[in-house]
Structures are given as structure tokens and as C-alpha cells.
Design an enzyme around this catalytic site. Sequence first.
Site, mmCIF file in Angstrom:
data_model
loop_
_atom_site.group_PDB
_atom_site.id
_atom_site.type_symbol
_atom_site.label_atom_id
_atom_site.label_comp_id
_atom_site.label_asym_id
_atom_site.label_seq_id
_atom_site.Cartn_x
_atom_site.Cartn_y
_atom_site.Cartn_z
ATOM 1 N N ASP A 104 39.064 47.186 53.823
ATOM 2 C CA ASP A 104 39.304 47.495 55.236
ATOM 3 C C ASP A 104 38.336 46.667 56.096
ATOM 4 O O ASP A 104 37.491 45.951 55.573
ATOM 5 C CB ASP A 104 39.125 49.011 55.505
ATOM 6 C CG ASP A 104 37.707 49.506 55.169
ATOM 7 O OD1 ASP A 104 37.587 50.429 54.344
ATOM 8 O OD2 ASP A 104 36.727 48.957 55.727
ATOM 9 N N HIS B 165 36.467 41.871 47.676
ATOM 10 C CA HIS B 165 37.823 42.159 47.189
ATOM 11 C C HIS B 165 38.914 41.842 48.196
ATOM 12 O O HIS B 165 40.040 42.330 48.071
ATOM 13 C CB HIS B 165 37.911 43.621 46.742
ATOM 14 C CG HIS B 165 37.033 43.926 45.574
ATOM 15 N ND1 HIS B 165 36.593 45.209 45.290
ATOM 16 C CD2 HIS B 165 36.486 43.130 44.622
ATOM 17 C CE1 HIS B 165 35.840 45.177 44.196
ATOM 18 N NE2 HIS B 165 35.745 43.923 43.783
ATOM 19 N N CYS C 115 59.599 33.889 51.523
ATOM 20 C CA CYS C 115 59.625 32.617 52.242
ATOM 21 C C CYS C 115 61.076 32.145 52.429
ATOM 22 O O CYS C 115 61.871 32.147 51.485
ATOM 23 C CB CYS C 115 58.843 31.555 51.442
ATOM 24 S SG CYS C 115 58.880 29.954 52.255
ATOM 25 N N CYS D 92 61.409 28.635 50.261
ATOM 26 C CA CYS D 92 61.419 28.508 48.784
ATOM 27 C C CYS D 92 61.560 29.857 48.084
ATOM 28 O O CYS D 92 61.539 29.917 46.859
ATOM 29 C CB CYS D 92 60.115 27.831 48.327
ATOM 30 S SG CYS D 92 58.681 28.904 48.486
HETATM 31 C C1 BV8 Z 1 37.546 40.102 37.459
HETATM 32 C C2 BV8 Z 1 41.314 45.372 45.992
HETATM 33 C C3 BV8 Z 1 37.722 38.286 35.921
HETATM 34 C C4 BV8 Z 1 42.692 45.899 45.692
HETATM 35 C C5 BV8 Z 1 39.913 46.120 44.119
HETATM 36 C C6 BV8 Z 1 33.438 44.284 32.907
HETATM 37 C C7 BV8 Z 1 33.499 45.506 32.295
HETATM 38 C C8 BV8 Z 1 34.670 46.271 32.345
HETATM 39 C C9 BV8 Z 1 35.797 45.782 33.021
HETATM 40 C C10 BV8 Z 1 35.727 44.582 33.639
HETATM 41 C C11 BV8 Z 1 34.551 43.827 33.573
HETATM 42 N N1 BV8 Z 1 34.769 42.689 34.279
HETATM 43 C C12 BV8 Z 1 36.033 42.696 34.764
HETATM 44 C C13 BV8 Z 1 36.644 43.826 34.373
HETATM 45 C C14 BV8 Z 1 38.024 44.209 34.682
HETATM 46 C C15 BV8 Z 1 38.141 44.863 36.064
HETATM 47 C C16 BV8 Z 1 37.394 46.162 36.112
HETATM 48 O O1 BV8 Z 1 36.304 46.245 36.643
HETATM 49 N N2 BV8 Z 1 38.018 47.204 35.589
HETATM 50 C C17 BV8 Z 1 37.433 48.530 35.638
HETATM 51 C C18 BV8 Z 1 38.398 49.504 36.295
HETATM 52 C C19 BV8 Z 1 37.125 48.962 34.219
HETATM 53 N N3 BV8 Z 1 37.667 43.969 37.101
HETATM 54 C C20 BV8 Z 1 38.489 43.033 37.578
HETATM 55 O O2 BV8 Z 1 39.620 42.885 37.178
HETATM 56 C C21 BV8 Z 1 37.936 42.145 38.680
HETATM 57 N N4 BV8 Z 1 38.256 40.792 38.354
HETATM 58 O O3 BV8 Z 1 36.518 40.483 36.996
HETATM 59 O O4 BV8 Z 1 38.166 38.901 37.093
HETATM 60 C C22 BV8 Z 1 38.114 39.169 34.750
HETATM 61 C C23 BV8 Z 1 39.384 39.743 34.698
HETATM 62 C C24 BV8 Z 1 39.746 40.567 33.607
HETATM 63 C C25 BV8 Z 1 38.821 40.812 32.580
HETATM 64 C C26 BV8 Z 1 37.534 40.250 32.675
HETATM 65 C C27 BV8 Z 1 37.184 39.427 33.744
HETATM 66 C C28 BV8 Z 1 38.615 42.442 39.996
HETATM 67 C C29 BV8 Z 1 38.221 43.796 40.505
HETATM 68 C C30 BV8 Z 1 38.730 43.969 41.950
HETATM 69 C C31 BV8 Z 1 39.927 44.909 41.971
HETATM 70 N N5 BV8 Z 1 40.349 45.153 43.369
HETATM 71 N N6 BV8 Z 1 40.305 46.263 45.409
HETATM 72 C C32 BV8 Z 1 43.005 47.133 46.486
HETATM 73 O O5 BV8 Z 1 42.108 47.767 47.066
HETATM 74 O O6 BV8 Z 1 44.203 47.500 46.510
HETATM 75 S S1 BV8 Z 1 38.795 47.215 43.521
HETATM 76 C C33 BV8 Z 1 39.164 48.735 44.134
HETATM 77 O O7 BV8 Z 1 38.614 49.647 43.267
HETATM 78 C C34 BV8 Z 1 38.518 49.018 45.464
HETATM 79 O O8 BV8 Z 1 38.453 47.917 46.317
HETATM 80 C C35 BV8 Z 1 37.159 49.505 45.099
HETATM 81 O O9 BV8 Z 1 36.230 48.485 45.215
HETATM 82 C C36 BV8 Z 1 37.300 49.849 43.648
HETATM 83 C C37 BV8 Z 1 36.994 51.302 43.396
HETATM 84 O O10 BV8 Z 1 35.667 51.390 43.409
HETATM 85 P P1 BV8 Z 1 34.917 52.242 44.544
HETATM 86 O O11 BV8 Z 1 34.806 51.424 45.760
HETATM 87 O O12 BV8 Z 1 33.666 52.729 43.935
HETATM 88 O O13 BV8 Z 1 35.839 53.460 44.870
HETATM 89 P P2 BV8 Z 1 36.059 54.731 43.974
HETATM 90 O O14 BV8 Z 1 37.231 55.413 44.538
HETATM 91 O O15 BV8 Z 1 36.027 54.338 42.549
HETATM 92 O O16 BV8 Z 1 34.747 55.628 44.200
HETATM 93 C C38 BV8 Z 1 34.453 56.128 45.477
HETATM 94 C C39 BV8 Z 1 33.023 56.600 45.440
HETATM 95 O O17 BV8 Z 1 32.680 57.077 46.738
HETATM 96 C C40 BV8 Z 1 32.786 57.757 44.488
HETATM 97 O O18 BV8 Z 1 31.592 57.522 43.750
HETATM 98 C C41 BV8 Z 1 32.581 58.959 45.412
HETATM 99 O O19 BV8 Z 1 31.668 59.906 44.874
HETATM 100 C C42 BV8 Z 1 32.000 58.303 46.630
HETATM 101 N N7 BV8 Z 1 32.237 59.018 47.891
HETATM 102 C C43 BV8 Z 1 33.276 59.802 48.233
HETATM 103 N N8 BV8 Z 1 33.121 60.229 49.516
HETATM 104 C C44 BV8 Z 1 31.974 59.682 49.970
HETATM 105 C C45 BV8 Z 1 31.407 58.915 48.939
HETATM 106 N N9 BV8 Z 1 30.247 58.245 49.111
HETATM 107 C C46 BV8 Z 1 29.636 58.333 50.302
HETATM 108 N N10 BV8 Z 1 30.124 59.051 51.345
HETATM 109 C C47 BV8 Z 1 31.285 59.730 51.204
HETATM 110 N N11 BV8 Z 1 31.757 60.452 52.229
#
Ligand code: BV8
Length: 258
Positions: free
Chosen positions: A112, A127, A158, A161
Amino acid sequence: MAGDVLDPATLAAVRAHLDAARRVCVLTGAGMSAESGIPTFRDAATGLWSTFDPAQLASEEGFRADPQRVWDWYAERRAGVRAAQPHAGHLALAAFGRRRPGVLTLVTQNVDDLHQRAGWPETIRLHGDILADRWLEPCPRGLACDPATASAGRPPRCTECGNLVRPAVVWFGETLPERALDAAERAARACDVMLVVGTSGAVWPAAGLAHVARRAGAQVAIVNPDASEIDDQAHWVLRGTAAGVLPRLLDTLGRPPS
Ligand code: BV8
């Protein structure tokens, strides 16, 4: 929110480190936007989408499998982002950065634009941008058409294409923008304090920035009402929300001591 019961000693300690810091790196996640009414990523697949895994929807494979379903999911999320407003936490971060020029590097996992609308346009976006479009494929004809010129549709296509339009976000399985990740890693290595706000620490490589900062000798503080997968990297944990904690942490940190 304001009802967060924070340990005063922890709050004072983190404030003292922030006050003395020459460089502060802040990493935010979806929890940073929750109090602006944008569901966290893990909650983004509720209601209509509760039968889907968000990571599956947020992937090229998911998009190719059912472009209309994924396009509609993003359209609903985009409407939510446009209707949202930055909250006191976003404003506190931007104001702190303005009061202390050269100190703050703000890195977000969020797609956002709330940090930018709160007054921090230089936010590093790991991201991508949910409000922007891009093409799914490189153009087979080598043209440089603007996605805005695509035909109306779910998703738009498009007219030259047949290429599909997709959101300009980083999907799972896609690499992060190199310049953004490099800048974020440099800031994590160079900072005196890393403040991690509202992330589960589940998504890599963004989650690794807390490890980079810790290894480089930074004080690491986490703001999150719940436990996260990177709590073990924190010297300090503030169990509260972004909108409740950040103003109490930052607002009275005035201009740096002369
Ligand atoms: C990549 C855009 C090369 C899309 C997003 C190493 C180890 C394990 C796995 C991997 C690794 N390296 C890569 C991977 C694979 C993967 C990955 O991480 N998988 C995970 C799930 C296991 N990563 C990737 O694919 C990345 N690319 O590394 O490329 C590669 C590829 C494959 C394999 C190896 C290498 C790309 C990752 C980006 C994905 N796109 N967003 C869209 O939004 O539609 S990520 C998406 O999920 C969000 O943008 C966000 O960033 C993420 C979720 O994380 P959070 O932001 O933490 O959100 P979440 O809901 O999880 O948690 C919210 C938190 O807020 C909670 O803790 C909660 O308690 C807290 N909260 C709640 N309310 C409040 C609060 N905190 C404060 N105040 C509040 N009021």
C-alpha cells in the site's frame, strides 16, 4: 492502540537508543496497515477468499491458473487501500524522519502507499505497489505499450498482442527489486537501531533484514501485539500495536541534541 500495556522500562530503553542513534532502519509489515483498516496479508484471504491460500493467489502460477479470480482479489484489495488513511503510527514515523534528517531509512514489505501518504515518499518498497500495473509477459512484438492503454477487462488485455495486465507487486517465487533489496540490506547493516513493526517475519528475504541488523551490531526492537518468527532477533519487544506504540516511542524525540 492506546490501551497497550507496555513495560515502561522497555519503552524508555528503546527511546533512549532511538534518541542517540545516528542511523535508524525501520522495517514494516502488514500489521503496520492493520489499524488503517487494511487486513494483514494472512487475513487478506478471509470472506470471499477464505477458501484460498493468499500465497497461492499472490503468485504467477495462481494468476495463470485463474487470471480473473486473482485480478478480482487485487481489485478488492486496491479499493481497500484507496479508502484507507495513514494512522498516527505512520505519521509519527514520517515526523521523526523529518525532525532528524539523514537518520531514518524506512523499508516496507507492504504494497500500500500509506507511508508515502503519511509524508515519507522515500519509503523503500520491497514487494512493489498494489496500485500500479505491469504486463504479465515481455511483449512478443517488442512494443512498449502502456498497461493503461489495455482493453477493459478482468484482467485487462493488450489490444496489440493480447498480453495480460497484472498488479506491479512481487509475487511469491519472484525475486525482489534488486535496488530496493540492496538499499534495505545496506541500511540494516549500517543502522544503530532497527525497529521492526507489524510483521510475522514469515516472508523472506525481507524477514532476514532483522538478522542482518542484529549481526551487524544494531539494537533490534520489535513492535507487535503477537509473537513473530523473528522475536529471537530482538533485544527489545514492545507488545503493542503500531498506532498505539509508535507515537509514544517517537513523538517526544525532538530535534537531535545539539
Ligand atoms: C524470493 C506482495 C527468490 C504480493 C508479498 C527462505 C526461507 C523460506 C522461504 C523462502 C526463503 N526465500 C524465499 C522463500 C520463498 C518465499 C517465502 O518467503 N515464503 C514463505 C511464505 C515461507 N519468498 C519469496 O518467494 C520471495 N521471493 O525470495 O525470490 C526465491 C524464490 C523462491 C525460492 C527461493 C528464492 C518473494 C516474497 C514476496 C511475496 N509478496 N507481497 C501481495 O501482497 O499480494 S509478501 C506478503 O506477505 C505481504 O506483502 C507481506 O509482506 C507478507 C506477509 O508478511 P507480513 O507483512 O508479516 O504480514 P502477516 O500477515 O504475515 O503478519 C502481520 C503481522 O502484523 C503479524 O505478526 C501480526 O501479529 C501483526 N499485527 C497485526 N495487527 C497489528 C500488528 N502489528 C502491529 N500493529 C497492529 N495493529
